[in-house]
Design a protein around this motif. Structure first.
Motif, PDB file in Angstrom:
ATOM      1  N   CYS A  75       0.755  -1.115  -0.130  1.00  0.00           N
ATOM      2  CA  CYS A  75      -0.141  -0.099  -0.189  1.00  0.00           C
ATOM      3  C   CYS A  75       0.889   1.372   0.081  1.00  0.00           C
ATOM      4  O   CYS A  75       2.034   1.166   0.323  1.00  0.00           O
ATOM      5  CB  CYS A  75      -1.038  -0.196   1.212  1.00  0.00           C
ATOM      6  N   THR A  76       0.382   2.268  -0.272  1.00  0.00           N
ATOM      7  CA  THR A  76       1.087   3.604  -0.555  1.00  0.00           C
ATOM      8  C   THR A  76       1.646   4.035   0.660  1.00  0.00           C
ATOM      9  O   THR A  76       2.873   4.631   0.814  1.00  0.00           O
ATOM     10  CB  THR A  76      -0.240   4.743  -0.966  1.00  0.00           C
ATOM     11  N   ASP A  77       0.993   3.827   2.246  1.00  0.00           N
ATOM     12  CA  ASP A  77       1.324   4.272   3.331  1.00  0.00           C
ATOM     13  C   ASP A  77       2.784   3.547   3.524  1.00  0.00           C
ATOM     14  O   ASP A  77       3.673   4.156   4.137  1.00  0.00           O
ATOM     15  CB  ASP A  77       0.540   3.840   4.418  1.00  0.00           C
ATOM     16  N   ILE A  78       2.722   2.124   3.339  1.00  0.00           N
ATOM     17  CA  ILE A  78       4.256   1.426   3.730  1.00  0.00           C
ATOM     18  C   ILE A  78       5.140   2.036   2.838  1.00  0.00           C
ATOM     19  O   ILE A  78       6.387   2.322   3.049  1.00  0.00           O
ATOM     20  CB  ILE A  78       3.839   0.091   3.759  1.00  0.00           C
ATOM     21  N   ARG A  79       4.836   2.220   1.361  1.00  0.00           N
ATOM     22  CA  ARG A  79       5.899   2.722   0.526  1.00  0.00           C
ATOM     23  C   ARG A  79       6.509   4.122   0.906  1.00  0.00           C
ATOM     24  O   ARG A  79       7.778   4.210   0.854  1.00  0.00           O
ATOM     25  CB  ARG A  79       5.327   2.590  -1.089  1.00  0.00           C
ATOM     26  N   ASN A  80       5.609   4.960   1.340  1.00  0.00           N
ATOM     27  CA  ASN A  80       5.968   6.138   1.825  1.00  0.00           C
ATOM     28  C   ASN A  80       6.826   6.244   3.205  1.00  0.00           C
ATOM     29  O   ASN A  80       7.757   6.961   3.384  1.00  0.00           O
ATOM     30  CB  ASN A  80       4.919   7.260   1.987  1.00  0.00           C
ATOM     31  N   ARG A  81       6.364   5.141   3.975  1.00  0.00           N
ATOM     32  CA  ARG A  81       7.144   5.010   5.255  1.00  0.00           C
ATOM     33  C   ARG A  81       8.560   4.563   4.888  1.00  0.00           C
ATOM     34  O   ARG A  81       9.757   4.779   5.459  1.00  0.00           O
ATOM     35  CB  ARG A  81       6.425   4.097   6.333  1.00  0.00           C
ATOM     36  N   ILE A  82       8.792   3.713   3.936  1.00  0.00           N
ATOM     37  CA  ILE A  82      10.073   3.131   3.512  1.00  0.00           C
ATOM     38  C   ILE A  82      11.003   4.244   3.039  1.00  0.00           C
ATOM     39  O   ILE A  82      12.060   4.423   3.456  1.00  0.00           O
ATOM     40  CB  ILE A  82       9.767   1.932   2.451  1.00  0.00           C
ATOM     41  N   VAL A  83      10.267   5.352   2.265  1.00  0.00           N
ATOM     42  CA  VAL A  83      11.134   6.336   1.686  1.00  0.00           C
ATOM     43  C   VAL A  83      11.462   7.352   2.771  1.00  0.00           C
ATOM     44  O   VAL A  83      12.740   7.821   2.740  1.00  0.00           O
ATOM     45  CB  VAL A  83      10.302   7.102   0.589  1.00  0.00           C
ATOM     46  N   ASP A  84      10.557   7.407   3.876  1.00  0.00           N
ATOM     47  CA  ASP A  84      10.686   8.593   4.629  1.00  0.00           C
ATOM     48  C   ASP A  84      11.974   7.968   5.680  1.00  0.00           C
ATOM     49  O   ASP A  84      13.079   8.621   6.317  1.00  0.00           O
ATOM     50  CB  ASP A  84       9.728   8.442   5.811  1.00  0.00           C
ATOM     51  N   LEU A  85      12.028   6.395   5.933  1.00  0.00           N
ATOM     52  CA  LEU A  85      13.092   5.812   6.805  1.00  0.00           C
ATOM     53  C   LEU A  85      14.220   6.001   5.913  1.00  0.00           C
ATOM     54  O   LEU A  85      15.242   6.191   6.603  1.00  0.00           O
ATOM     55  CB  LEU A  85      12.889   4.384   7.336  1.00  0.00           C
ATOM     56  N   HIS A  86      14.346   5.801   4.979  1.00  0.00           N
ATOM     57  CA  HIS A  86      15.626   5.851   3.841  1.00  0.00           C
ATOM     58  C   HIS A  86      16.183   7.442   4.028  1.00  0.00           C
ATOM     59  O   HIS A  86      17.299   7.505   3.916  1.00  0.00           O
ATOM     60  CB  HIS A  86      15.355   5.637   2.441  1.00  0.00           C
ATOM     61  N   LYS A  87      15.329   8.530   3.974  1.00  0.00           N
ATOM     62  CA  LYS A  87      15.733   9.805   4.032  1.00  0.00           C
ATOM     63  C   LYS A  87      16.392   9.914   5.578  1.00  0.00           C
ATOM     64  O   LYS A  87      17.175  10.787   5.525  1.00  0.00           O
ATOM     65  CB  LYS A  87      14.458  10.780   3.894  1.00  0.00           C
ATOM     66  N   ALA A  88      15.843   9.240   6.481  1.00  0.00           N
ATOM     67  CA  ALA A  88      16.413   9.470   7.671  1.00  0.00           C
ATOM     68  C   ALA A  88      17.634   8.715   7.907  1.00  0.00           C
ATOM     69  O   ALA A  88      18.260   8.932   9.104  1.00  0.00           O
ATOM     70  CB  ALA A  88      15.151   8.804   8.875  1.00  0.00           C
ATOM     71  N   GLY A  89      18.178   7.934   7.216  1.00  0.00           N
ATOM     72  CA  GLY A  89      19.298   7.404   7.116  1.00  0.00           C
ATOM     73  C   GLY A  89      19.512   6.034   7.291  1.00  0.00           C
ATOM     74  O   GLY A  89      20.903   5.440   7.407  1.00  0.00           O
ATOM     75  N   MET A  90      18.416   5.254   7.478  1.00  0.00           N
ATOM     76  CA  MET A  90      18.422   3.785   7.535  1.00  0.00           C
ATOM     77  C   MET A  90      18.340   3.003   6.429  1.00  0.00           C
ATOM     78  O   MET A  90      18.319   3.507   5.329  1.00  0.00           O
ATOM     79  CB  MET A  90      17.040   3.379   8.148  1.00  0.00           C
ATOM     80  N   GLY A  91      19.276   1.854   6.469  1.00  0.00           N
ATOM     81  CA  GLY A  91      19.611   1.021   5.683  1.00  0.00           C
ATOM     82  C   GLY A  91      18.362   0.226   4.978  1.00  0.00           C
ATOM     83  O   GLY A  91      17.329   0.036   5.862  1.00  0.00           O
TER      84      GLY A  91
END
Length: 153
Positions: free
Chosen positions: A8-24
């Motif tokens: 779903c779009t929510d999970i996709r956006n959370r993945i991008v946000d976590l990536h922006k936060a510096g997580m692998g």
């Protein structure tokens, strides 16, 4: 490879946000309960297109549904001499308009070949008459005469 479920779009956006936060990728996958490769694919897509929604797939949609294809296959198995035009008419009555070429492609995908019928009869009427005349002329010949005849096939 089989088509997998879409996130779903929510999970996709959370993945991008976590990536922006510096997580692998692996850490994001563990935190959200998804595979690391899934997160990596979403991040690559976000970097390339700057969006996370799924794009439409290339190619035209199938004209004949699975149900229509099974109807075609059943009819061809029951009546092998069914023509493509008959199958087109059957699908038209069911609400699907297709061409003969589409029918041929569907049969080919299911392992059958569709052939065109011979347009010209193998024997012309003159040949049929000649054969009938020969047979009627030699109908009363004794069997010894037939042993002298050479047959060519």
């Amino acid at each position: 490879m089989a088509k997998t479920r879409e996130l779903c779009t929510d999970i996709r956006n959370r993945i991008v946000d976590l990536h922006k936060a510096g997580m692998g990728n692996r850490t994001i996958g563990k935190q959200l309960g998804e595979k690391a490769t899934t997160g990596g694919a979403i991040i690559r897509k976000w970097k390339k297109f700057k969006m996370t929604v799924n794009l439409s797939r290339s190619g035209a949609p199938c004209k004949i549904s699975h149900r229509g294809a099974s109807m075609i296959m059943k009819k061809v198995r029951d009546q092998p001499r069914t023509t493509r035009q008959d199958l087109v008419n059957d699908l038209k009555r069911a609400g699907t308009t297709v061409s003969k070429k589409t029918i041929s492609n569907t049969l080919g995908h299911h392992g059958l070949k569709s052939c065109s019928a011979c347009k010209v009869p193998l024997l012309k009427p003159a040949h049929v008459q000649a054969r009938l005349k020969f047979a009627s002329d030699h109908l009363d010949d004794p069997e010894e005469e037939w042993e002298k005849v050479m047959w060519f096939d």
